[in-house]
Design a protein around this motif. Structure first.
Motif, PDB file in Angstrom:
ATOM      1  N   MET A  81       0.849  -1.195   0.000  1.00 38.45           N
ATOM      2  CA  MET A  81       0.000   0.000   0.000  1.00 38.45           C
ATOM      3  C   MET A  81       0.878   1.236   0.000  1.00 38.45           C
ATOM      4  O   MET A  81       1.850   1.325   0.746  1.00 38.45           O
ATOM      5  N   ALA A  82       0.538   2.200  -0.824  1.00 36.44           N
ATOM      6  CA  ALA A  82       1.290   3.449  -0.859  1.00 36.44           C
ATOM      7  C   ALA A  82       1.046   4.221   0.428  1.00 36.44           C
ATOM      8  O   ALA A  82       0.029   4.073   1.088  1.00 36.44           O
ATOM      9  N   SER A  83       1.998   5.071   0.788  1.00 33.88           N
ATOM     10  CA  SER A  83       1.837   5.865   1.996  1.00 33.88           C
ATOM     11  C   SER A  83       0.701   6.860   1.823  1.00 33.88           C
ATOM     12  O   SER A  83       0.449   7.358   0.731  1.00 33.88           O
ATOM     13  N   ILE A  84       0.018   7.151   2.924  1.00 31.28           N
ATOM     14  CA  ILE A  84      -1.113   8.068   2.879  1.00 31.28           C
ATOM     15  C   ILE A  84      -0.604   9.500   2.948  1.00 31.28           C
ATOM     16  O   ILE A  84       0.215   9.852   3.789  1.00 31.28           O
ATOM     17  N   THR A  85      -1.101  10.323   2.052  1.00 33.39           N
ATOM     18  CA  THR A  85      -0.688  11.719   1.990  1.00 33.39           C
ATOM     19  C   THR A  85      -1.835  12.613   2.412  1.00 33.39           C
ATOM     20  O   THR A  85      -2.942  12.490   1.904  1.00 33.39           O
ATOM     21  N   THR A  86      -1.589  13.493   3.361  1.00 35.97           N
ATOM     22  CA  THR A  86      -2.607  14.461   3.751  1.00 35.97           C
ATOM     23  C   THR A  86      -2.636  15.572   2.715  1.00 35.97           C
ATOM     24  O   THR A  86      -1.644  16.269   2.519  1.00 35.97           O
ATOM     25  N   PRO A  87      -3.758  15.754   2.001  1.00 40.47           N
ATOM     26  CA  PRO A  87      -3.797  16.724   0.918  1.00 40.47           C
ATOM     27  C   PRO A  87      -3.908  18.150   1.415  1.00 40.47           C
ATOM     28  O   PRO A  87      -4.295  18.406   2.545  1.00 40.47           O
ATOM     29  N   ASP A  88      -3.537  19.088   0.531  1.00 39.69           N
ATOM     30  CA  ASP A  88      -3.790  20.491   0.820  1.00 39.69           C
ATOM     31  C   ASP A  88      -5.290  20.716   0.850  1.00 39.69           C
ATOM     32  O   ASP A  88      -6.070  19.904   0.377  1.00 39.69           O
ATOM     33  N   SER A  89      -5.707  21.858   1.380  1.00 44.98           N
ATOM     34  CA  SER A  89      -7.129  22.131   1.539  1.00 44.98           C
ATOM     35  C   SER A  89      -7.860  22.175   0.203  1.00 44.98           C
ATOM     36  O   SER A  89      -9.063  21.971   0.142  1.00 44.98           O
ATOM     37  N   LYS A 120      -5.693  -2.717  -2.307  1.00 50.08           N
ATOM     38  CA  LYS A 120      -6.083  -3.941  -3.003  1.00 50.08           C
ATOM     39  C   LYS A 120      -6.825  -4.949  -2.139  1.00 50.08           C
ATOM     40  O   LYS A 120      -7.341  -5.941  -2.654  1.00 50.08           O
ATOM     41  N   THR A 121      -6.877  -4.725  -0.835  1.00 47.52           N
ATOM     42  CA  THR A 121      -7.608  -5.635   0.048  1.00 47.52           C
ATOM     43  C   THR A 121      -8.448  -4.824   1.027  1.00 47.52           C
ATOM     44  O   THR A 121      -8.199  -3.634   1.251  1.00 47.52           O
ATOM     45  N   LEU A 122      -9.419  -5.484   1.631  1.00 47.55           N
ATOM     46  CA  LEU A 122     -10.266  -4.806   2.607  1.00 47.55           C
ATOM     47  C   LEU A 122      -9.476  -4.457   3.867  1.00 47.55           C
ATOM     48  O   LEU A 122      -9.748  -3.442   4.508  1.00 47.55           O
TER      49      LEU A 122
END
Length: 230
Positions: free
Chosen positions: A1-9, A44-46
């Motif tokens: 799983m790719a790392s989670i990125t906190t998006p800009d507003s 890719k998985t639950l």
């Protein structure tokens, strides 16, 4: 799983839960139409999806229904349906777009979908790119579109609070603030009621706005045609 990125507003985070490479490529192609406004994470998985959502709930979840719990188990629609049901209970405001070859399975949890406060749309994997994009965008904006599964059930089914909203708006002429006060709920809840009402009546706000029609008038006319209000 790719790392989670906190998006800009100004960005939307979209999680795509899909384990089939060809379908996944197609979904990414559809999402490119959002341009640079989105950050996409592929799961890719639950199990991966559950962990990612716990860490940072996305603005939109694009979900297949036939998925494996983890990399060691086979994909199963039953597992996907149970995951979705649990997800809606835990995250009642999450925007969800179902993209599946087995949308008919959703009929079993239609009451849970009706209670969900976030956007909820359904597309079959055979749908056109244009239709899929419209449904993804509608879910992202908080709209509900479940006509494809409601057509499997005969007759209109509206919850009592939806009928009360229709009656107050169409018979008494109340606006949302007055409806909320009368029903002892928030205005955001009234807006959620309207989203569900539009879906059941087969009224789609974006289409009506493009045609320059008054959404409230269209809805009340349709409700009267169906015998839901006087």
């Amino acid at each position: 799983m790719a790392s989670i990125t906190t998006p800009d507003s100004d960005l939307y985070t979209i999680f795509v839960v899909e384990d089939h490479p060809t379908t996944l490529a197609g979904i990414h192609s559809i999402l490119q139409r959002f341009g640079s406004k989105i950050v996409v994470e592929t799961l890719k998985t639950l199990q991966e999806a559950r962990e990612a959502i716990q860490q940072l709930p996305p603005n939109l979840l694009v979900l297949d229904l036939q998925l494996p719990e983890n990399s060691r188990e086979p994909a199963s629609t039953e597992t996907g349906i149970q995951f979705l049901k649990d997800l809606m209970q835990t995250y009642p405001h999450l925007n969800i777009a179902i993209h599946s070859s087995y949308p008919d399975a959703l009929i079993r949890i239609l009451p849970d979908i009706d209670n969900h406060r976030g956007g909820f749309t359904v597309t079959n994997k055979d749908s056109s790119t244009e239709k899929a994009f419209e449904r993804f965008n509608a879910a992202l904006q908080g709209y509900t579109h479940t006509r494809d599964i409601r057509s499997l059930k005969a007759g209109l089914e509206l919850k009592p609070e939806w009928l009360s909203t229709l009656d107050l708006a169409c018979t008494e002429g109340y606006q949302d603030r007055a409806i909320a006060k009368h029903l002892h709920v928030s205005e955001s809840m009234v807006r959620n009621y309207w989203s569900k009402i539009y879906d059941v009546l087969g009224i789609y706000p974006e289409d009506e706005k493009e045609e320059g029609r008054n959404l409230r008038i269209v809805t009340c006319l349709k409700a009267r045609e169906e015998g839901l209000v006087d």
